[in-house]
Design an enzyme around this catalytic site. Structure first.
Site, PDB file in Angstrom:
ATOM      1  N   HIS A  18       0.834  -1.211   0.000  1.00 21.89           N
ATOM      2  CA  HIS A  18       0.000   0.000   0.000  1.00 21.89           C
ATOM      3  C   HIS A  18       0.868   1.261   0.000  1.00 21.89           C
ATOM      4  O   HIS A  18       0.687   2.157  -0.840  1.00 21.89           O
ATOM      5  CB  HIS A  18      -0.911  -0.005   1.224  1.00 21.89           C
ATOM      6  CG  HIS A  18      -1.825   1.167   1.299  1.00 21.89           C
ATOM      7  ND1 HIS A  18      -3.107   1.156   0.795  1.00 21.89           N
ATOM      8  CD2 HIS A  18      -1.646   2.417   1.806  1.00 21.89           C
ATOM      9  CE1 HIS A  18      -3.669   2.332   0.988  1.00 21.89           C
ATOM     10  NE2 HIS A  18      -2.804   3.120   1.610  1.00 21.89           N
ATOM     11  N   GLU A  19       1.813   1.317   0.931  1.00 32.90           N
ATOM     12  CA  GLU A  19       2.653   2.511   1.042  1.00 32.90           C
ATOM     13  C   GLU A  19       3.606   2.645  -0.145  1.00 32.90           C
ATOM     14  O   GLU A  19       3.929   3.753  -0.564  1.00 32.90           O
ATOM     15  CB  GLU A  19       3.435   2.497   2.356  1.00 32.90           C
ATOM     16  CG  GLU A  19       2.565   2.462   3.609  1.00 32.90           C
ATOM     17  CD  GLU A  19       1.535   3.578   3.654  1.00 32.90           C
ATOM     18  OE1 GLU A  19       1.762   4.636   3.034  1.00 32.90           O
ATOM     19  OE2 GLU A  19       0.494   3.388   4.311  1.00 32.90           O
ATOM     20  N   HIS A  22       1.930   4.608  -2.915  1.00 29.45           N
ATOM     21  CA  HIS A  22       2.056   6.062  -2.721  1.00 29.45           C
ATOM     22  C   HIS A  22       3.480   6.531  -3.053  1.00 29.45           C
ATOM     23  O   HIS A  22       3.676   7.533  -3.747  1.00 29.45           O
ATOM     24  CB  HIS A  22       1.753   6.423  -1.255  1.00 29.45           C
ATOM     25  CG  HIS A  22       0.333   6.213  -0.845  1.00 29.45           C
ATOM     26  ND1 HIS A  22      -0.738   6.714  -1.549  1.00 29.45           N
ATOM     27  CD2 HIS A  22      -0.199   5.563   0.225  1.00 29.45           C
ATOM     28  CE1 HIS A  22      -1.877   6.390  -0.932  1.00 29.45           C
ATOM     29  NE2 HIS A  22      -1.565   5.687   0.142  1.00 29.45           N
TER      30      HIS A  22
END
Length: 455
Positions: A18-19, A22
């Site tokens: 997820h990170e 980003h």
């Protein structure tokens, strides 16, 4: 230890992916990343890497993570930002770049799910053939004319090959229609359609065995009480029982099926049981005293012996479905999309009261399922990982401030009105978002504790 390890691996993979979504899109948009953190709280590991000297951190509390980008709004003295870095600040990017960066986290989780399902579909997904077992009278299945030994071949026009397929399609149909058409093939190989009513399913049933309420259960062939694995130094082992022994009677009561034997043992903890056994065409007697075990506050008996599986019979009842690389990818995309849409529909039904909030799970339940799936095998664990990855992606896309979806809501408003949302509005939104998130976490922990206490 397996549960703890599986839980940490699950969190580590999902949060990192997820990170990283980003992080990578921020780099593509030439935004300076100051920190990439897995977890919150006190750092237990930190290193600096890359041209921007980005700090990579692993923190003590593993329930999340974040990517900190250069943003003048978060600095006490924005004027201290180097002139060369001003154009790389997140707050100075176009709204479309900010949307891309924020969307990348949930998108990465959904892409991970597609990748995991793709692997699963290529390797082959094991399951049990959808052969119907005993159909209780007065159930929707009985009223639809379904009978024992019928093979379900399609549900709502969609072909099925396992009970997993049947359950998934019925689950989707149950939230949108009171009636579904089930195609079955009987023992004489005749096919016919049956109209199965779903309106008896209540909101509490979605998290339990709703198939049983419909009168549907997998076919269970007659299973003689033949012993399989014997636990070393267990009650059965000390009594001289051996793998392959068939239990003919208990305390002179004839035993014809494994379930009968299990029931008698469970009902008689610490009570002597005289077993009549058949071993190598000879009959002999043995005495066992079931060990008392506490199960959800109830004392039951166990002797440390498992059922001996008939491999030939299991092969007839089981199926492994696999596809080529291209078809597997298509099915992986479809599966991820269907699961995402279903998750959103169930969340909407929870908000409107049409579905129970008992379906919301927290870290304790996730840890439990992580351990169970890892114990079953790597395919089961990958399937679990894909499902949780979808849940994380969908949850973060909800239009709730503090979540990625909340930021996307702000940016959508900015596009419509032509200017950014005011700081005051964002501050109020943050407070509302934190309150909603706290409430959701409280419900999740309450459900976790309830499941732990009640089993």
């Amino acid at each position: 230890m397996l549960t703890l390890l599986a839980f940490l691996v699950t969190l580590g993979i999902l949060i990192a992916v997820h990170e990283y979504g980003h992080f990578q899109v921020a780099r593509w948009c030439n935004v300076k990343v100051l920190r990439f953190s897995l977890g919150f709280g006190k750092p237990i590991f930190r290193r600096h890497f890359g041209v921007d000297n980005t700090e990579f951190v692993i923190s003590a509390l593993p329930l999340g993570g974040y990517v900190k980008m250069l943003d003048e709004r978060e600095l006490a003295a924005p004027s201290n930002v180097a002139e060369a870095d001003l154009a790389r600040a997140f707050n100075r990017q176009s709204v479309w770049k900010r949307i891309a960066i924020v969307s990348a986290g949930p998108a990465a989780n959904l892409l991970l799910a597609i990748f995991l399902y793709w692997i699963l579909f290529m390797q082959g997904v094991p399951g049990m053939k959808p052969i119907i077992g005993d159909v209780p009278v007065q159930t929707p299945a009985a009223q639809a004319g379904l009978q024992e030994n019928d093979l379900i071949t399609a549900v709502a026009g969609q072909p099925v090959s396992s009970w997993t397929d049947v359950r998934w399609i019925l689950l989707q149909e149950a939230i949108k229609s009171p009636l579904v058409v089930v195609k079955v093939r009987d023992e004489a190989l005749h096919e016919h359609d049956a109209e199965l009513r779903l309106d008896s399913i209540e909101k509490e049933d979605f998290e339990s065995d709703f198939l049983g309420k419909l009168g549907l259960s997998p076919y269970r062939p007659p299973m003689p009480a033949r012993l399989g694995e014997i636990v070393p130094d267990g009650v059965a082992d000390k009594a001289g029982l051996q793998t392959g022994d068939e239990v003919l009677a208990v305390n002179d009561k004839p035993i014809t099926e494994w379930e009968q034997f299990v029931t008698l043992v469970r009902e008689r903890p610490e009570q002597p049981l005289t077993l009549r056994l058949k071993r190598d065409e000879q009959e002999l007697d043995a005495v066992v005293i079931p060990q008392a075990i506490d199960e959800n506050g109830i004392k039951i008996g166990r002797i440390g012996a498992a059922f001996q599986v008939d491999e030939a019979l299991m092969e007839k009842l089981s199926i492994t479905v696999s596809y080529g690389p291209l078809q597997s990818f298509t099915r992986a995309v479809d599966k991820t999309w269907e699961t995402s849409v279903f998750s959103i529909k169930m969340l909407a039904r929870m908000v409107t009261g049409e579905a129970s909030w008992k379906g919301v799970s927290g870290p304790v339940t996730i840890a439990s399922y992580a351990g169970q799936s890892a114990h079953i095998g790597w395919k089961s664990f990958i399937g679990f990982l894909a499902l949780i990855s979808i849940s994380l992606g969908v949850l973060n896309l909800l239009p709730v401030p503090v979540l990625d979806g909340g930021h996307l809501l702000y940016y959508t408003i900015e596009i419509l009105k032509g200017s950014p949302v005011s700081e005051a509005t964002m501050e109020v939104g943050q407070r509302i978002g934190l309150a909603i998130l706290a409430l959701l976490m409280a419900v999740a922990f309450y459900n976790d504790i309830t499941r732990f206490i009640t089993g």
